[in-house]
Scaffold this active site. Structure first.
Site, PDB file in Angstrom:
ATOM      1  N   GLY A   9      74.072 -77.401  11.456  1.00  0.00           N
ATOM      2  CA  GLY A   9      73.689 -75.870  11.006  1.00  0.00           C
ATOM      3  C   GLY A   9      73.004 -74.970  11.812  1.00  0.00           C
ATOM      4  CB  CYS A  10      70.349 -72.215  11.646  1.00  0.00           C
ATOM      5  SG  CYS A  10      69.295 -71.267  12.790  1.00  0.00           S
ATOM      6  CG  PHE A  11      71.144 -73.348  17.679  1.00  0.00           C
ATOM      7  CD1 PHE A  11      70.179 -72.408  17.246  1.00  0.00           C
ATOM      8  CD2 PHE A  11      71.928 -73.384  18.606  1.00  0.00           C
ATOM      9  CE1 PHE A  11      70.526 -70.860  17.910  1.00  0.00           C
ATOM     10  CE2 PHE A  11      72.066 -72.032  19.220  1.00  0.00           C
ATOM     11  CZ  PHE A  11      71.458 -70.996  18.917  1.00  0.00           C
ATOM     12  CD1 TRP A  12      67.066 -70.829  16.619  1.00  0.00           C
ATOM     13  CD2 TRP A  12      66.632 -69.711  14.747  1.00  0.00           C
ATOM     14  NE1 TRP A  12      67.375 -69.392  16.906  1.00  0.00           N
ATOM     15  CE2 TRP A  12      66.935 -68.821  15.701  1.00  0.00           C
ATOM     16  CE3 TRP A  12      66.447 -69.091  13.309  1.00  0.00           C
ATOM     17  CZ2 TRP A  12      67.392 -67.265  15.376  1.00  0.00           C
ATOM     18  CZ3 TRP A  12      66.511 -67.631  13.200  1.00  0.00           C
ATOM     19  CH2 TRP A  12      67.053 -66.807  14.210  1.00  0.00           C
ATOM     20  CD  GLU A  53      73.628 -71.255  15.416  1.00  0.00           C
ATOM     21  OE1 GLU A  53      72.715 -71.935  15.064  1.00  0.00           O
ATOM     22  OE2 GLU A  53      74.138 -70.238  15.152  1.00  0.00           O
TER      23      GLU A  53
END
EC number: 1.8.4.11
Length: 157
Positions: A9-12, A53
């Site tokens: 999912g979102c890489f952050w 991502e």
């Protein structure tokens, strides 16, 4: 030093979670296994580049094994959700394990097969060799360290 590339999912949040693991030496976010060259974040979000991502993880296998690292990774994703993690939807948010060392494949597949026993739905996390990788823009690197109140779909505490 070993390397594995993980999409969750979102890489952050993925990067922040993985960077806290003992034995992980360094992390970097980027875009993997897509169809174009040198994509930007805008390309990933608005064009059909099919990049994921990802978080590139360098780890010390004398401190943490790939099996242990993957066990931790599985806890932060829904491996049965196709192209969606949390509120993030799109092929760039698919889950995946991309390997650079072919000798890692057996361990990755064993880990996935073992996890499947815990789910009634099919695990859709893709397992593929790393075909291409581009480092994400600097403002994405260590994003949640720089922006502690930034968006994250993963429970980090």
């Amino acid at each position: 030093m070993k390397k594995i590339i993980l999409a969750g999912g979102c890489f952050w949040g993925v990067e922040e979670f993985l960077s806290r693991i003992n034995g992980v030496v360094s992390t970097e976010v980027g875009y993997a296994n897509g169809r174009t060259e040198n994509p930007t974040y805008e390309d990933i979000c608005t064009k059909n580049t099919y990049f994921a991502e990802v978080c590139l993880v360098n780890y010390d296998e004398n401190i943490i094994s790939l099996k242990e690292l993957l066990a931790k990774f599985w806890t932060i994703i829904d491996p049965t959700s196709l192209n969606k993690q949390g509120n993030d939807v799109g092929s760039q948010y698919r889950t995946g394990i991309y390997y650079v060392d072919p000798s890692d494949l057996e361990e990755i597949l064993n880990s996935k097969e073992e996890l499947q026993k815990s789910y009634s739905k099919k695990i859709v996390t893709e397992v593929k060799p790393l075909e291409n990788y581009y480092k994400a823009e600097e403002y994405h690197q260590k994003y949640l360290k720089k922006n502690p109140n930034g968006y994250c779909h993963i429970k980090l505490d």
